[in-house]
Design a protein around this motif. Structure first.
Motif, mmCIF file in Angstrom:
data_model
loop_
_atom_site.group_PDB
_atom_site.id
_atom_site.type_symbol
_atom_site.label_atom_id
_atom_site.label_comp_id
_atom_site.label_asym_id
_atom_site.label_seq_id
_atom_site.Cartn_x
_atom_site.Cartn_y
_atom_site.Cartn_z
ATOM 1 N N LEU A 90 1.757 0.125 -13.992
ATOM 2 C CA LEU A 90 2.150 0.671 -12.934
ATOM 3 C C LEU A 90 1.083 0.543 -11.758
ATOM 4 C CD1 LEU A 90 2.742 4.518 -14.217
ATOM 5 C CD2 LEU A 90 4.345 2.754 -13.119
ATOM 6 N N LEU A 91 -0.046 -0.004 -11.654
ATOM 7 C CA LEU A 91 -0.893 -0.469 -10.826
ATOM 8 C C LEU A 91 -0.393 -1.752 -10.380
ATOM 9 C CD1 LEU A 91 -4.393 0.658 -11.991
ATOM 10 C CD2 LEU A 91 -3.062 1.658 -10.303
ATOM 11 N N VAL A 92 -0.031 -2.642 -11.296
ATOM 12 C CA VAL A 92 0.604 -3.850 -11.004
ATOM 13 C C VAL A 92 1.940 -3.834 -10.025
ATOM 14 C CG1 VAL A 92 1.581 -5.986 -11.949
ATOM 15 C CG2 VAL A 92 -0.389 -4.956 -12.884
ATOM 16 N N ALA A 93 2.546 -2.636 -10.333
ATOM 17 C CA ALA A 93 3.824 -2.406 -9.653
ATOM 18 C C ALA A 93 3.399 -1.715 -8.153
ATOM 19 C CB ALA A 93 4.746 -1.272 -10.488
ATOM 20 N N ALA A 94 2.327 -1.133 -8.209
ATOM 21 C CA ALA A 94 2.044 -0.741 -6.772
ATOM 22 C C ALA A 94 1.679 -1.789 -5.773
ATOM 23 C CB ALA A 94 0.882 0.288 -7.061
ATOM 24 N N ARG A 95 1.214 -2.663 -6.482
ATOM 25 C CA ARG A 95 0.729 -4.013 -5.488
ATOM 26 C C ARG A 95 2.006 -4.665 -5.312
ATOM 27 N NH1 ARG A 95 -1.150 -6.117 -1.302
ATOM 28 N NH2 ARG A 95 -1.706 -8.259 -1.556
ATOM 29 N N LEU A 96 3.021 -5.003 -6.215
ATOM 30 C CA LEU A 96 4.279 -5.622 -6.041
ATOM 31 C C LEU A 96 5.086 -4.961 -4.920
ATOM 32 C CD1 LEU A 96 5.213 -6.676 -9.460
ATOM 33 C CD2 LEU A 96 4.256 -8.049 -7.790
ATOM 34 N N TRP A 104 2.453 -10.520 2.141
ATOM 35 C CA TRP A 104 1.872 -9.579 1.368
ATOM 36 C C TRP A 104 0.793 -9.044 2.515
ATOM 37 C CZ3 TRP A 104 2.531 -8.362 -3.524
ATOM 38 C CH2 TRP A 104 3.296 -9.336 -4.208
ATOM 39 N N PRO A 105 0.842 -7.614 3.017
ATOM 40 C CA PRO A 105 -0.102 -7.024 3.569
ATOM 41 C C PRO A 105 -1.349 -6.609 2.837
ATOM 42 C CG PRO A 105 1.692 -5.451 2.879
ATOM 43 C CD PRO A 105 2.006 -6.672 2.283
ATOM 44 N N ALA A 106 -2.013 -5.783 3.551
ATOM 45 C CA ALA A 106 -3.420 -5.392 3.193
ATOM 46 C C ALA A 106 -3.154 -4.294 1.863
ATOM 47 C CB ALA A 106 -4.087 -4.610 4.190
ATOM 48 N N TRP A 107 -4.188 -4.208 1.114
ATOM 49 C CA TRP A 107 -3.841 -3.758 -0.368
ATOM 50 C C TRP A 107 -3.971 -2.069 -0.141
ATOM 51 C CZ3 TRP A 107 -4.505 -6.384 -5.316
ATOM 52 C CH2 TRP A 107 -4.729 -7.631 -5.042
ATOM 53 N N LYS A 108 -3.304 -1.569 0.864
ATOM 54 C CA LYS A 108 -3.524 -0.154 1.221
ATOM 55 C C LYS A 108 -2.713 0.800 0.154
ATOM 56 C CE LYS A 108 -3.939 -0.670 6.246
ATOM 57 N NZ LYS A 108 -3.372 -0.240 7.720
ATOM 58 N N PHE A 109 -1.379 0.561 -0.159
ATOM 59 C CA PHE A 109 -0.858 1.219 -0.967
ATOM 60 C C PHE A 109 -1.476 1.349 -2.544
ATOM 61 C CE2 PHE A 109 2.522 2.047 -4.162
ATOM 62 C CZ PHE A 109 2.958 3.509 -3.936
ATOM 63 N N PHE A 110 -1.928 -0.012 -2.890
ATOM 64 C CA PHE A 110 -2.455 -0.116 -4.090
ATOM 65 C C PHE A 110 -3.739 0.455 -4.156
ATOM 66 C CE2 PHE A 110 -5.737 -2.624 -6.678
ATOM 67 C CZ PHE A 110 -5.052 -2.584 -7.697
ATOM 68 N N THR A 111 -4.465 0.538 -3.183
ATOM 69 C CA THR A 111 -5.825 1.267 -3.085
ATOM 70 C C THR A 111 -5.749 2.791 -3.300
ATOM 71 O OG1 THR A 111 -6.716 -0.397 -1.757
ATOM 72 C CG2 THR A 111 -7.956 1.691 -1.659
ATOM 73 N N ALA A 112 -4.353 3.387 -2.431
ATOM 74 C CA ALA A 112 -4.094 4.670 -2.490
ATOM 75 C C ALA A 112 -3.723 5.248 -4.169
ATOM 76 C CB ALA A 112 -2.960 5.031 -1.768
ATOM 77 N N ALA A 146 0.128 11.879 0.429
ATOM 78 C CA ALA A 146 0.680 11.725 1.732
ATOM 79 C C ALA A 146 0.092 10.442 2.131
ATOM 80 C CB ALA A 146 0.308 13.056 2.424
ATOM 81 N N VAL A 147 -1.138 10.093 2.124
ATOM 82 C CA VAL A 147 -1.542 8.567 2.566
ATOM 83 C C VAL A 147 -0.707 7.770 1.980
ATOM 84 C CG1 VAL A 147 -3.495 7.249 2.620
ATOM 85 C CG2 VAL A 147 -3.777 9.660 3.110
ATOM 86 N N ALA A 148 -0.561 7.712 0.602
ATOM 87 C CA ALA A 148 0.073 6.535 0.209
ATOM 88 C C ALA A 148 1.646 6.421 0.589
ATOM 89 C CB ALA A 148 0.084 6.572 -1.532
ATOM 90 N N GLY A 149 2.063 7.455 0.956
ATOM 91 C CA GLY A 149 3.648 7.376 1.510
ATOM 92 C C GLY A 149 3.546 6.707 2.757
ATOM 93 N N ALA A 150 2.332 7.002 3.679
ATOM 94 C CA ALA A 150 2.386 6.330 4.819
ATOM 95 C C ALA A 150 1.944 4.930 4.533
ATOM 96 C CB ALA A 150 1.258 7.217 5.643
ATOM 97 N N PHE A 151 1.261 4.473 3.802
ATOM 98 C CA PHE A 151 0.710 3.143 3.658
ATOM 99 C C PHE A 151 1.946 2.264 2.880
ATOM 100 C CE2 PHE A 151 -3.957 3.957 2.550
ATOM 101 C CZ PHE A 151 -4.300 4.179 3.899
ATOM 102 N N VAL A 152 2.783 2.868 2.156
ATOM 103 C CA VAL A 152 3.859 2.110 1.535
ATOM 104 C C VAL A 152 4.614 1.387 2.577
ATOM 105 C CG1 VAL A 152 5.649 3.894 1.005
ATOM 106 C CG2 VAL A 152 5.192 1.775 -0.452
#
Length: 289
Positions: A90-96, A104-112, A146-152
């Motif tokens: 799932l973490l790999v999927a988060a990066r994809l 490829w933008p910054a690793w924001k959603f993956f980090t969240a 909430a932060v992850a939803g904004a990042f994605v």
């Protein structure tokens, strides 16, 4: 994986809802929905870890002893393999999921997503045994959603969104602790942390947080501005829904004994569910004006 708990992940759509004055491409909607399901499965697998750690205590609990791992319906080995393989996938999927047509933008959603995992695991191993800290950590998980939803979808994060989310999550978390104490009655708690709380203390905390939540959301509607800097005074039309929602939840918690499971209360009480849907509809209309 407790699908009833997945309603919490609706918070991933908050960033999309509160930026309706912007032009969202169809891809944003697809990514927001995909992020929602990713967090559903990620949170579900962290429940595997939590239940593996609490298996003996759960077997002594009048309700939790029926959970799949505690009851033996799900073998311990299978649960370990599912969590061990599923979480990294799932973490790999988060990066994809962060990829878009521009690259490829910054690793924001993956980090969240990773932070959500780390905080959840820390809670399962240590933090859930620390009074007050346990509720604050649970509330922080709502903020991370909430932060992850904004990042994605790569939209700005409002400080008001974070504050209101935190206070609402604290309200639900404290109400859950109160509900757990009420459900126990005179029985001895199977979770040591419940011994650190009392009903009068929790009720004082709930009163403080509920008041702060209403005030923060009200101030948000007063000062909210669109992307081009215009004020949005009609957003104040959503305030009555927030007040009714909090009052209705307190009523259900105190008079109907439904505070122990916030995720179930939010979807099973028809009046509360209709209120939430009306709030979302009015907010959507106002934000698109």
């Amino acid at each position: 994986m407790r699908p009833k708990q997945w309603v919490k992940n609706v918070l991933l759509f908050a960033g999309l809802l509160f930026t309706q004055d912007q032009q969202h491409a169809p891809l944003h909607w697809v990514k927001a929905i995909a992020a929602f399901f990713l967090f559903c499965f990620l949170s579900g697998l962290t429940y595997y870890v939590n239940d593996l750690l609490d298996v003996e205590a759960d077997r002594q609990h009048p309700k939790k002893r029926f959970r799949p791992i505690a009851s033996g319906r799900l073998p311990l080995g299978v649960a370990r393999v599912m969590a061990g393989l599923g979480i990294p996938a799932l973490l790999v999927a988060a990066r994809l999921l962060e990829y878009d047509l521009s690259g490829w933008p910054a690793w924001k959603f993956f980090t969240a997503a990773s932070l959500y995992l780390v905080v959840t695991l820390c809670y399962s191993f240590v933090l859930k045994h620390l009074v007050i800290v346990d509720v604050l950590v649970l509330a922080s998980l709502f903020v991370i959603r909430a932060v992850a939803g904004a990042f994605v979808i790569n939209v700005p994060i409002s400080e008001w969104l974070l504050l209101c989310t935190l206070l609402l999550a604290l309200f639900l978390g404290l109400s859950k602790r109160r509900g757990e104490l009420v459900a126990l009655g005179s029985a001895s708690p199977t979770r040591a942390i419940l011994k650190e709380y009392s009903l009068p203390m929790l009720e004082q905390m709930i009163t403080i947080v509920a008041s702060a939540c209403v005030m923060s959301y009200t101030l948000y509607t007063f000062f909210s501005k669109s992307q081009n800097g215009q004020s949005r005074p009609y957003l104040m039309a959503t305030i009555p829904f927030v007040i009714y929602g909090l009052f209705r939840y307190l009523y259900l918690s105190h008079k109907k004994g439904m505070g122990e499971a916030p995720e179930a209360t939010l979807v099973e009480d028809k009046a509360l569910l209709v209120n939430i849907l009306l709030w979302a509809l009015v907010a959507l209309i106002v934000l698109r004006l």
